[in-house]
Design an enzyme around this catalytic site. Structure first.
Site, PDB file in Angstrom:
ATOM      1  N   GLN A   9      49.479  94.780 -13.092  1.00 60.53           N
ATOM      2  CA  GLN A   9      50.706  94.091 -13.502  1.00 60.53           C
ATOM      3  C   GLN A   9      50.522  93.433 -14.868  1.00 60.53           C
ATOM      4  OE1 GLN A   9      50.977  91.727  -9.966  1.00 60.53           O
ATOM      5  NE2 GLN A   9      48.831  91.166 -10.142  1.00 60.53           N
ATOM      6  N   HIS A  38      52.424  75.557  -2.265  1.00 57.65           N
ATOM      7  CA  HIS A  38      51.067  75.688  -1.720  1.00 57.65           C
ATOM      8  C   HIS A  38      50.845  74.804  -0.497  1.00 57.65           C
ATOM      9  CE1 HIS A  38      50.100  77.358  -5.903  1.00 57.65           C
ATOM     10  NE2 HIS A  38      50.159  78.344  -5.042  1.00 57.65           N
ATOM     11  N   ASP A  56      45.770  82.682  -7.603  1.00 60.24           N
ATOM     12  CA  ASP A  56      45.698  81.431  -8.380  1.00 60.24           C
ATOM     13  C   ASP A  56      44.867  80.375  -7.653  1.00 60.24           C
ATOM     14  OD1 ASP A  56      47.658  79.835  -6.622  1.00 60.24           O
ATOM     15  OD2 ASP A  56      48.821  81.601  -7.155  1.00 60.24           O
ATOM     16  N   GLU A 113      42.602  89.330  -2.804  1.00 58.63           N
ATOM     17  CA  GLU A 113      43.533  89.454  -3.941  1.00 58.63           C
ATOM     18  C   GLU A 113      43.322  90.837  -4.580  1.00 58.63           C
ATOM     19  OE1 GLU A 113      46.008  87.636  -5.973  1.00 58.63           O
ATOM     20  OE2 GLU A 113      45.852  89.606  -6.922  1.00 58.63           O
ATOM     21  N   ASP A 143      42.990  95.627  -1.784  1.00 59.35           N
ATOM     22  CA  ASP A 143      44.352  95.618  -1.278  1.00 59.35           C
ATOM     23  C   ASP A 143      44.358  94.943   0.102  1.00 59.35           C
ATOM     24  OD1 ASP A 143      46.863  96.214  -0.220  1.00 59.35           O
ATOM     25  OD2 ASP A 143      46.980  98.099  -1.329  1.00 59.35           O
ATOM     26  N   GLY A 144      45.156  93.898   0.230  1.00 55.66           N
ATOM     27  CA  GLY A 144      45.225  93.165   1.490  1.00 55.66           C
ATOM     28  C   GLY A 144      45.655  94.039   2.656  1.00 55.66           C
ATOM     29  N   ASP A 192      50.386  85.094   0.762  1.00 58.47           N
ATOM     30  CA  ASP A 192      50.914  84.467  -0.465  1.00 58.47           C
ATOM     31  C   ASP A 192      51.080  85.593  -1.477  1.00 58.47           C
ATOM     32  OD1 ASP A 192      51.508  83.002  -2.705  1.00 58.47           O
ATOM     33  OD2 ASP A 192      49.521  82.116  -2.917  1.00 58.47           O
ATOM     34  N   THR A 207      53.272  88.388  -4.118  1.00 60.60           N
ATOM     35  CA  THR A 207      54.353  88.549  -5.085  1.00 60.60           C
ATOM     36  C   THR A 207      55.590  89.036  -4.337  1.00 60.60           C
ATOM     37  OG1 THR A 207      53.111  90.560  -5.583  1.00 60.60           O
ATOM     38  CG2 THR A 207      53.156  88.915  -7.279  1.00 60.60           C
ATOM     39  N   PRO A 235      52.624  96.363  -6.037  1.00 62.91           N
ATOM     40  CA  PRO A 235      51.587  96.419  -4.999  1.00 62.91           C
ATOM     41  C   PRO A 235      51.897  95.595  -3.753  1.00 62.91           C
ATOM     42  CG  PRO A 235      50.858  95.081  -6.879  1.00 62.91           C
ATOM     43  CD  PRO A 235      52.155  95.711  -7.271  1.00 62.91           C
TER      44      PRO A 235
HETATM   45  N1  AAT Z   1      50.505  81.037  -5.285  1.00 63.90           N
HETATM   46  C1  AAT Z   1      51.737  81.563  -5.735  1.00 63.90           C
HETATM   47  C2  AAT Z   1      51.510  82.846  -6.474  1.00 63.90           C
HETATM   48  C3  AAT Z   1      51.894  84.057  -6.037  1.00 63.90           C
HETATM   49  S1  AAT Z   1      51.060  85.351  -6.712  1.00 63.90           S
HETATM   50  C4  AAT Z   1      50.829  86.515  -5.455  1.00 63.90           C
HETATM   51  C5  AAT Z   1      49.577  87.363  -5.639  1.00 63.90           C
HETATM   52  O1  AAT Z   1      49.647  88.466  -4.713  1.00 63.90           O
HETATM   53  C6  AAT Z   1      49.373  88.005  -7.025  1.00 63.90           C
HETATM   54  O2  AAT Z   1      48.217  87.480  -7.613  1.00 63.90           O
HETATM   55  C7  AAT Z   1      49.217  89.507  -6.730  1.00 63.90           C
HETATM   56  O3  AAT Z   1      48.240  90.140  -7.541  1.00 63.90           O
HETATM   57  C8  AAT Z   1      48.838  89.497  -5.256  1.00 63.90           C
HETATM   58  N2  AAT Z   1      49.106  90.758  -4.538  1.00 63.90           N
HETATM   59  C9  AAT Z   1      50.185  91.555  -4.647  1.00 63.90           C
HETATM   60  N3  AAT Z   1      50.070  92.616  -3.830  1.00 63.90           N
HETATM   61  C10 AAT Z   1      48.872  92.492  -3.181  1.00 63.90           C
HETATM   62  C11 AAT Z   1      48.181  93.275  -2.211  1.00 63.90           C
HETATM   63  N4  AAT Z   1      48.711  94.417  -1.735  1.00 63.90           N
HETATM   64  N5  AAT Z   1      46.976  92.829  -1.770  1.00 63.90           N
HETATM   65  C12 AAT Z   1      46.437  91.662  -2.231  1.00 63.90           C
HETATM   66  N6  AAT Z   1      47.050  90.888  -3.160  1.00 63.90           N
HETATM   67  C13 AAT Z   1      48.256  91.292  -3.617  1.00 63.90           C
HETATM   68  C14 AAT Z   1      53.102  84.275  -5.174  1.00 63.90           C
HETATM   69  C15 AAT Z   1      54.344  84.094  -5.988  1.00 63.90           C
HETATM   70  C16 AAT Z   1      55.654  84.279  -5.251  1.00 63.90           C
HETATM   71  C17 AAT Z   1      56.760  84.508  -6.250  1.00 63.90           C
HETATM   72  C18 AAT Z   1      58.097  84.324  -5.668  1.00 63.90           C
HETATM   73  N7  AAT Z   1      59.150  84.666  -6.599  1.00 63.90           N
END
Ligand code: AAT
Length: 277
Positions: free
Chosen positions: A32, A63, A87, A107, A138-139, A156, A158, A163
């Site tokens: 990304q 959080h 983060d 992550e 990948d989670g 938590d 995206t 992904p």
């Molecule tokens: N603490 C608030 C931040 C987030 S970021 C969410 C994280 O999920 C990102 O760092 C991303 O790289 C990770 N991510 C995405 N897909 C996967 C996956 N398949 N496996 C593991 N990690 C993943 C959340 C923000 C919310 C925004 C709302 N608008």
């Protein structure tokens, strides 16, 4: 000249603009587009694919609320899994609980963790704790390979694009159910109840098909579209609404307290209608 960053795309027709005083870092990772910027209103912010992830000013709400509701509902959470959350904000909250012996963060994007440690130490500070293990994968795959292991799983993630799409699917929820112990609790961020009328009922149905206790709760997050954000919970044994919190400390929190824990489950009618769809 003023510089403004606009989040657009997750809610069609809506733009959320923030004035930027300085761009500290921008890169295209393997997964990304990542940006760290300073802003007059929210302090330092992390953006992924032009969408606001977190920032110094309001990060505590998200959080704390994604973590403490489940951690205080479970009587003795020892092993906790976080999917996404690079983060480190969720990890920082989890390790405030003395019962927690191990917290695993899975992550997908190593660069989110590395840049957060560099630019957002207030949020990432827990990632170096000896109880914390950080894995880069990948989670979805990770949970498929773990059974009956965790007291709590927190997603938590995206928004459901790129992904993260699979983190909002029934097969992922089933894997999480299997990765939890017999009294485990699952929590996920599930977007805006105002703008995402399609996602929330679908996730609630998926969770309801697995768990005897299925809930939705809300928190106020100024920098996410609509400001009103939802979290979906599936619990195998403990009910977060009836749990006795009187013996639980509230730790050092700025949003979460025992009243807010219970009040977060009081849903406006339009949200109730959504989850009963
Ligand atoms: N603490 C608030 C931040 C987030 S970021 C969410 C994280 O999920 C990102 O760092 C991303 O790289 C990770 N991510 C995405 N897909 C996967 C996956 N398949 N496996 C593991 N990690 C993943 C959340 C923000 C919310 C925004 C709302 N608008």
């Amino acid at each position: 000249m003023e510089l403004w960053y606009t989040e657009r795309g997750i809610v069609p027709g809506l733009g959320l603009s923030v004035q930027v005083s300085k761009v500290l870092h921008e890169e295209q990772t393997d997964f990304q587009h990542l940006a760290i910027v300073d802003t007059p209103l929210f302090g330092r912010m992390l953006w992924l694919d032009n969408i606001i992830m977190t920032n110094i000013k309001d990060e505590f709400v998200y959080h704390e609320m994604i973590s403490h509701v489940a951690l205080n509902t479970h009587p003795n959470p020892k092993k906790v899994l976080v999917i996404g959350g690079g983060d480190g904000g969720v990890i920082r909250e989890i390790i405030k609980h003395p019962s927690v012996e191990k917290a695993v963060l899975v992550e997908i994007d190593r660069r989110v963790v590395e840049t957060s440690k560099q630019y957002l130490p207030e949020i990432a500070c827990g990632l170096e704790d000896p109880k914390v293990e950080v894995l880069y994968e990948d989670g979805i795959k990770y949970v498929e390979n773990h059974k009956n292991e965790f007291d709590i799983i927190i997603t938590d993630s995206t928004d459901p694009i790129g992904p993260a799409v699979g983190l909002f699917e029934g097969s992922f929820y089933k894997s999480c159910y299997d990765a939890l112990k017999e009294d485990g609790i699952f929590v996920a961020q599930t977007e805006s109840p105002f703008y995402d009328e399609e996602l929330i009922p679908r996730v609630q149905q998926d969770i309801r098909s697995l768990y005897p206790i299925t809930k939705l709760y809300l928190a106020f997050i100024p920098t996410y579209p609509g400001g009103c954000w939802s979290f979906s919970m599936g619990s195998k044994k403990y009910d977060p609404e009836t749990v006795d919190l009187s013996q639980k400390p509230t730790y050092t929190t700025r949003y979460y307290n025992h009243g807010v824990h219970k009040a977060a489950f009081m849903l406006p009618n339009f949200v109730r209608d959504l989850i009963n769809k």
